[in-house]
Design an enzyme around this catalytic site. Sequence first.
Site, PDB file in Angstrom:
ATOM      1  N   ARG A 165       0.809  -1.220   0.000  1.00 14.75           N
ATOM      2  CA  ARG A 165       0.000   0.000   0.000  1.00 14.75           C
ATOM      3  C   ARG A 165       0.846   1.275   0.000  1.00 14.75           C
ATOM      4  O   ARG A 165       0.594   2.188  -0.785  1.00 14.75           O
ATOM      5  CB  ARG A 165      -0.944  -0.005   1.211  1.00 14.75           C
ATOM      6  N   ASP A 191      -4.238   4.180   4.133  1.00 14.67           N
ATOM      7  CA  ASP A 191      -3.172   3.805   3.198  1.00 14.67           C
ATOM      8  C   ASP A 191      -3.680   3.127   1.933  1.00 14.67           C
ATOM      9  O   ASP A 191      -2.893   2.807   1.037  1.00 14.67           O
ATOM     10  CB  ASP A 191      -2.130   2.921   3.892  1.00 14.67           C
ATOM     11  N   ASP A 192      -4.995   2.909   1.831  1.00 17.19           N
ATOM     12  CA  ASP A 192      -5.553   2.369   0.585  1.00 17.19           C
ATOM     13  C   ASP A 192      -6.278   3.457  -0.218  1.00 17.19           C
ATOM     14  O   ASP A 192      -7.064   3.135  -1.115  1.00 17.19           O
ATOM     15  CB  ASP A 192      -6.491   1.195   0.857  1.00 17.19           C
ATOM     16  N   ASP A 242     -12.205   7.337  13.649  1.00 15.54           N
ATOM     17  CA  ASP A 242     -12.991   8.255  12.831  1.00 15.54           C
ATOM     18  C   ASP A 242     -14.327   8.585  13.487  1.00 15.54           C
ATOM     19  O   ASP A 242     -14.807   9.725  13.406  1.00 15.54           O
ATOM     20  CB  ASP A 242     -13.194   7.700  11.412  1.00 15.54           C
ATOM     21  N   HIS A 273     -13.521   2.102   0.039  1.00 17.28           N
ATOM     22  CA  HIS A 273     -13.738   0.788  -0.571  1.00 17.28           C
ATOM     23  C   HIS A 273     -15.095   0.201  -0.189  1.00 17.28           C
ATOM     24  O   HIS A 273     -15.466  -0.860  -0.686  1.00 17.28           O
ATOM     25  CB  HIS A 273     -12.626  -0.173  -0.148  1.00 17.28           C
TER      26      HIS A 273
END
Length: 423
Positions: free
Chosen positions: A179, A252-253, A339, A363
């Site tokens: 990643r 990181d994606d 979050d 995603h």
Amino acid sequence: MRLKLKRIASTLLFGLFCSVITALHLSSKSPQNGEASQFHNNGGVPRPRGVNDQKVARNSQLILPVAVEEGHGETPGRKDTHGFRLQREMAWAADDPPAENIQQPNVSNFFAGTVNNSASFHSSATEKTTHNKTQFVITTSGRKNNHQKTISEGRSFAEIDISDIFIGIKTTSSFHKNRVQLILDTWLPLAKEQTYFFTDKEDHHYRQLLGNHLINTNCSSQHSRNALCCKVASMYDTFLKSGKRWFCHLDDDNYLNVRNLVLLLQGYDYHQDYYLGRASLNHAIQALDRDRGYMQISFWFATGGAGFCISESLALKMAPMASGGKFMNLCNRVRLPDDVSIGFLVDGLLKVPLTRVGVFNSHLQGLGGMEEQRLLSQVTLSYLISPSRNNTITLKNAAFSTQDDPTRLRSLHCKLYPQSSKC
């Protein structure tokens, strides 16, 4: 002997009956350990569409009515429920509200720029095409048009550039080679000095590549609440030391379209309180505030998997409860991930509503159905590669095959920047 066996059997049956009754009783109680409760869905909410940028009002129509006890932090239009745990629903269920349900502001143009090979920001921009260039006129959509206010350098807030933005990326050592490397090979060169990676172990190879922009937090490498909150606490404190105008968090994606991020933030005054991101749920959630007698607090949060940005003004107001590692205490206060805890602090405690921006993507969304022209206008995109299924964007005439580029983000980068050395 038979009488003795009968007594044992009777005792076991009675114990089993008591266990069932206790389990049924507990399931009807309010959630324990500070887990957020889901609002009861009165027949379901239709998938909202239409507007890409809208502040979530405290009496939003997406908040569904259920019962509340007096004195537990009730807010008009918000009521509490019991017995439901927070369910991470698919992010497309939390797209922006239908346009017909939103009072449209008077829109005025206040910034114009020229961008090559990109698409319009939907409802927040108008498009004019001349000589193969796309000109964007960014418009205020529910924002205060206060562009006459200038910063100390004599620039309007609409003239900020990438140097005014802090970009923090949460990662872990096991994802460095895939990643983090993908980020280095694509968008990082466009924002290398502004981007910091927050990881959990020392990595000599990536230390050489990133220098002091790789921060070993010494947090746990587990994907747990404490580990995630630990990294975000370090990220937030690093931002405070940076003196930047915007605090942006990524996973990181995420693929970051740096150019679109700058254009987006030029439309908001960092002197004012802004919390920009995508809601992953189509309703507010509730958490039990342990510091206030387990009071139930309703709030919205921006999903970290899509990325979010917080203005300097708001970030400084968060400091008394989040700086110096105190963000860890905040997470434990509500027993929720990083979050969600940010949303608890910003919307629940500071009463700054989430401004929902549809160009942040995670995603959790159905990425494959997004039109290619729309892909070029997004601020963040993501991917999911797993043995059971993949969730990636779809590109025509891609620079790389799916074997060489399973995430499809290398190919997207080459569409945006065909002159890149990696293309």
